[in-house]
Write an enzyme that holds these catalytic residues in place. Structure first.
Site, PDB file in Angstrom:
ATOM      1  N   SER A 191      48.060 -26.775 111.804  1.00 20.31           N
ATOM      2  CA  SER A 191      46.642 -27.149 111.721  1.00 20.31           C
ATOM      3  C   SER A 191      46.380 -28.148 110.596  1.00 20.31           C
ATOM      4  CB  SER A 191      45.760 -25.912 111.569  1.00 20.31           C
ATOM      5  OG  SER A 191      46.260 -25.051 110.569  1.00 20.31           O
ATOM      6  N   HIS A 221      50.841 -19.906 115.929  1.00 13.43           N
ATOM      7  CA  HIS A 221      50.151 -20.255 114.668  1.00 13.43           C
ATOM      8  C   HIS A 221      48.986 -19.273 114.477  1.00 13.43           C
ATOM      9  CE1 HIS A 221      49.045 -22.647 111.325  1.00 13.43           C
ATOM     10  NE2 HIS A 221      48.352 -23.596 111.914  1.00 13.43           N
ATOM     11  N   HIS A 267      58.333 -16.883 109.789  1.00 15.14           N
ATOM     12  CA  HIS A 267      57.600 -18.035 109.241  1.00 15.14           C
ATOM     13  C   HIS A 267      58.521 -19.248 109.223  1.00 15.14           C
ATOM     14  CE1 HIS A 267      54.991 -20.395 106.585  1.00 15.14           C
ATOM     15  NE2 HIS A 267      54.035 -19.541 106.919  1.00 15.14           N
ATOM     16  N   ARG A 276      50.053 -13.468 101.077  1.00 19.40           N
ATOM     17  CA  ARG A 276      48.739 -13.191 101.679  1.00 19.40           C
ATOM     18  C   ARG A 276      48.763 -11.831 102.373  1.00 19.40           C
ATOM     19  NH1 ARG A 276      48.350 -18.535 105.224  1.00 19.40           N
ATOM     20  NH2 ARG A 276      50.465 -17.802 105.634  1.00 19.40           N
ATOM     21  N   ASP A 322      49.209 -12.964 109.320  1.00 20.86           N
ATOM     22  CA  ASP A 322      48.563 -12.489 110.546  1.00 20.86           C
ATOM     23  C   ASP A 322      48.923 -11.050 110.895  1.00 20.86           C
ATOM     24  OD1 ASP A 322      47.198 -14.888 111.086  1.00 20.86           O
ATOM     25  OD2 ASP A 322      49.096 -15.788 111.663  1.00 20.86           O
ATOM     26  N   ARG A 348      40.384 -21.970 106.980  1.00 20.32           N
ATOM     27  CA  ARG A 348      41.293 -23.131 106.935  1.00 20.32           C
ATOM     28  C   ARG A 348      40.525 -24.426 106.652  1.00 20.32           C
ATOM     29  NH1 ARG A 348      47.109 -23.255 108.158  1.00 20.32           N
ATOM     30  NH2 ARG A 348      46.614 -21.691 106.623  1.00 20.32           N
ATOM     31  N   ARG A 368      52.433 -42.563 111.019  1.00 17.85           N
ATOM     32  CA  ARG A 368      53.145 -43.022 112.218  1.00 17.85           C
ATOM     33  C   ARG A 368      54.647 -42.947 111.978  1.00 17.85           C
ATOM     34  NH1 ARG A 368      56.135 -44.317 116.330  1.00 17.85           N
ATOM     35  NH2 ARG A 368      55.168 -45.635 117.918  1.00 17.85           N
TER      36      ARG A 368
HETATM   37  N1  AMX Z   1      59.954 -12.238 116.741  1.00 18.12           N
HETATM   38  C1  AMX Z   1      60.993 -12.561 117.538  1.00 18.12           C
HETATM   39  N2  AMX Z   1      61.752 -13.660 117.392  1.00 18.12           N
HETATM   40  C2  AMX Z   1      61.450 -14.454 116.339  1.00 18.12           C
HETATM   41  C3  AMX Z   1      60.423 -14.164 115.432  1.00 18.12           C
HETATM   42  C4  AMX Z   1      59.646 -13.016 115.670  1.00 18.12           C
HETATM   43  N3  AMX Z   1      58.615 -12.674 114.903  1.00 18.12           N
HETATM   44  N4  AMX Z   1      60.371 -15.146 114.506  1.00 18.12           N
HETATM   45  C5  AMX Z   1      61.345 -16.032 114.828  1.00 18.12           C
HETATM   46  N5  AMX Z   1      61.993 -15.608 115.935  1.00 18.12           N
HETATM   47  C6  AMX Z   1      63.049 -16.303 116.662  1.00 18.12           C
HETATM   48  C7  AMX Z   1      62.524 -17.650 117.146  1.00 18.12           C
HETATM   49  O1  AMX Z   1      61.748 -17.502 118.333  1.00 18.12           O
HETATM   50  C8  AMX Z   1      63.810 -18.439 117.336  1.00 18.12           C
HETATM   51  O2  AMX Z   1      64.394 -18.003 118.552  1.00 18.12           O
HETATM   52  P1  AMX Z   1      65.240 -19.024 119.472  1.00 18.12           P
HETATM   53  O3  AMX Z   1      66.426 -19.420 118.635  1.00 18.12           O
HETATM   54  O4  AMX Z   1      65.606 -18.205 120.654  1.00 18.12           O
HETATM   55  O5  AMX Z   1      64.359 -20.184 119.770  1.00 18.12           O
HETATM   56  C9  AMX Z   1      64.674 -17.914 116.185  1.00 18.12           C
HETATM   57  O6  AMX Z   1      64.113 -16.638 115.805  1.00 18.12           O
HETATM   58  C10 AMX Z   1      64.675 -18.827 114.964  1.00 18.12           C
HETATM   59  O7  AMX Z   1      63.333 -19.083 114.589  1.00 18.12           O
HETATM   60  P2  AMX Z   1      62.950 -19.378 113.062  1.00 18.12           P
HETATM   61  O8  AMX Z   1      63.640 -20.636 112.649  1.00 18.12           O
HETATM   62  O9  AMX Z   1      63.142 -18.165 112.236  1.00 18.12           O
HETATM   63  O10 AMX Z   1      61.379 -19.577 113.172  1.00 18.12           O
HETATM   64  P3  AMX Z   1      60.569 -20.905 113.545  1.00 18.12           P
HETATM   65  O11 AMX Z   1      60.410 -21.720 112.299  1.00 18.12           O
HETATM   66  O12 AMX Z   1      61.140 -21.587 114.741  1.00 18.12           O
HETATM   67  O13 AMX Z   1      59.163 -20.294 113.995  1.00 18.12           O
HETATM   68  C11 AMX Z   1      57.322 -18.820 113.857  1.00 18.12           C
HETATM   69  C12 AMX Z   1      58.285 -19.708 113.061  1.00 18.12           C
HETATM   70  C13 AMX Z   1      56.197 -18.382 112.913  1.00 18.12           C
HETATM   71  C14 AMX Z   1      56.705 -19.634 115.004  1.00 18.12           C
HETATM   72  C15 AMX Z   1      58.098 -17.586 114.394  1.00 18.12           C
HETATM   73  O14 AMX Z   1      58.587 -16.815 113.312  1.00 18.12           O
HETATM   74  C16 AMX Z   1      57.275 -16.700 115.325  1.00 18.12           C
HETATM   75  O15 AMX Z   1      57.208 -16.983 116.522  1.00 18.12           O
HETATM   76  N6  AMX Z   1      56.608 -15.621 114.763  1.00 18.12           N
HETATM   77  C17 AMX Z   1      55.730 -14.790 115.552  1.00 18.12           C
HETATM   78  C18 AMX Z   1      54.382 -15.469 115.724  1.00 18.12           C
HETATM   79  C19 AMX Z   1      53.613 -15.486 114.415  1.00 18.12           C
HETATM   80  O16 AMX Z   1      53.486 -14.479 113.738  1.00 18.12           O
HETATM   81  N7  AMX Z   1      53.027 -16.639 114.087  1.00 18.12           N
HETATM   82  C20 AMX Z   1      52.186 -16.792 112.901  1.00 18.12           C
HETATM   83  C21 AMX Z   1      52.866 -17.555 111.781  1.00 18.12           C
HETATM   84  C22 AMX Z   1      51.950 -17.717 110.602  1.00 18.12           C
HETATM   85  C23 AMX Z   1      50.837 -18.664 110.939  1.00 18.12           C
HETATM   86  O17 AMX Z   1      51.070 -19.833 111.211  1.00 18.12           O
HETATM   87  N8  AMX Z   1      49.623 -18.220 110.947  1.00 18.12           N
END
Ligand code: AMX
Length: 386
Positions: A191, A221, A267, A276, A322, A348, A368
């Site tokens: 965001s 997110h 994360h 947080r 979250d 935010r 860019r």
């Molecule tokens: N549950 C299950 N699998 C997870 C996970 C979780 N909470 N967090 C990461 N993983 C998986 C990823 O999906 C990825 O799988 P893949 O190799 O099969 O594609 C692998 O672990 C490696 O991911 P990563 O490098 O640790 O994370 P990322 O930087 O790609 O993604 C995030 C970060 C937040 C999107 C991810 O941890 C996630 O999906 N969390 C759950 C959703 C969530 O809570 N989002 C909120 C984040 C905070 C915010 O922005 N408000």
């Protein structure tokens, strides 16, 4: 500018003024000059390396953005203008009888780098209150949306439509000077980066913020705070309220095995429990220690990280913000879960719009980055290794 420099620079203006704009008018030329000198001296210094993995991997770890208001450390979590969350809680002014800092104080800190006085916070509260009314066309538009339109879509559409009121857009069409872009303001992660990117096209602050909200509305997110509550509610429905650790483990594994993520955990940058989350947990321990949903969240904190570690994929098995926020909201009576991300969006706004002022003040150009095709990248790698 780090917090101490900003504090020094702002001291003169702040001693006599409660007007945020006056303080900024004093700060901005000093900061512009400081960065100009820095770039003259160090403009060609190499900051980092870009690898093929970074290009395919969502640009993780790639240093390519200047963002003044906050910095996220993988182990320590976020600092706002150099201050940690507990420091902000201690130092920022609070409402009478309240124990938590007022958002106006945090915004003031983000914009100026200075801890505001109570008078300054009260000035800003009045300023915001003066601008609170919505134009009737926005109210009519909101009233006409179908009730099943997600509140985040409603927020984004309403903020976009508010650009009819933009002083910036009006001033730009009248040929405002570049040095004044920051004045007519109404204001890394998806965001914040989105508002930065869209703002770099000189789209007005309403359009930039609305774009940020469209990113925040994604389940990976900001929508994660809604997803957490939905997941917890479903969990309680399926396995009952007083659930054993063993049953919780099975439920988490079921979520993972069905190809879903555990919402509220993991994360892209952080590698420890989100401060947080910790701050909200401490609040819950103080004010709602016996709430069944809080107890479930606390129980999950003991179990989810081990399961994620056992699965071995997530780089960060610890909870993010979250995982906790929805529990507090439901305790205080906000049971409409699909509004949770809207509240996240409102908070935010403080960060992304504070940065937008500085992006304009420092004259950041259109953003860019250069993209490459896989073909081009392979040729490039070949030429390097050959
Ligand atoms: N549950 C299950 N699998 C997870 C996970 C979780 N909470 N967090 C990461 N993983 C998986 C990823 O999906 C990825 O799988 P893949 O190799 O099969 O594609 C692998 O672990 C490696 O991911 P990563 O490098 O640790 O994370 P990322 O930087 O790609 O993604 C995030 C970060 C937040 C999107 C991810 O941890 C996630 O999906 N969390 C759950 C959703 C969530 O809570 N989002 C909120 C984040 C905070 C915010 O922005 N408000």
């Amino acid at each position: 500018m780090n917090a101490s420099c900003l504090v020094l620079a702002a001291r003169h203006a702040s001693a006599s003024s409660t007007n945020l704009k006056d303080i900024l008018a004093d700060l901005i030329p000093k900061e512009q000059a400081r960065i100009k000198t820095f770039r003259q001296q160090h403009g060609k210094t190499v900051v980092g390396q870009i690898t093929v993995d970074m290009m395919y991997g969502g640009m993780r770890g790639m240093k390519g953005l200047v963002y003044e208001t906050s910095v996220l450390d993988p182990d320590e979590g976020i600092r706002f203008r150099g201050y940690s969350i507990p420091e902000c809680q201690k130092l920022l002014p609070k409402a009478k009888g309240g124990e938590e800092p007022l958002p106006e104080g945090l915004f003031w800190l983000l914009v100026t780098g200075q801890i505001p006085t109570e008078e300054q916070v009260s000035w800003l509260s009045k300023e915001w209150a003066k601008r609170a009314a919505l134009p009737s066309h926005v109210v009519t538009m909101l009233d006409n949306f179908p009730t099943n339109l997600h509140p985040m879509s409603q927020l984004s559409a309403a903020v976009t439509a508010l650009n009819s009121e933009s002083n910036f857009a009006r001033a730009y069409s009248e040929g405002i000077s570049r040095t004044k872009y920051w004045e007519d303001h109404e204001g890394g992660n998806v965001s914040a980066h989105t508002s930065h990117l869209v703002g770099s096209a000189l789209s007005d602050p309403y359009l930039s913020f609305a774009a940020a909200m469209n990113g925040l509305a994604g389940p990976l997110h900001g929508l994660a705070n809604q997803e957490v509550l939905v997941w917890l509610t479903q969990l309680q429905k399926e396995v009952g309220k007083d659930v054993s650790d063993e049953k919780l483990r099975d439920y988490i594994w079921n979520t993972l095995n069905s190809g879903r993520v555990v919402p509220g955990y993991g994360h892209a940058v952080l590698r420890k429990t989100d401060p947080r989350y910790t701050c909200q947990r401490e609040f819950a321990l103080k004010h709602l220690p016996n709430d069944p949903m809080f107890k479930l969240v606390a129980q999950l904190y003991k179990i989810v990280p081990n399961v994620l570690l056992e699965q071995g994929k997530a780089k960060n098995p610890w909870p993010n913000v979250d995982a906790h926020s929805g529990v507090l909201l439901q305790y205080y009576g906000m049971t409409e879960m699909n509004y949770y991300t809207v509240l996240f969006g409102v908070s935010r706004a403080l960060g992304v719009l504070a940065q937008l002022i500085w992006s304009r003040a420092l004259g950041f150009p259109l953003e860019r980055p250069k993209s490459m095709s896989t073909e081009g990248l392979m040729k490039f790698v070949d030429s390097k290794s050959g």
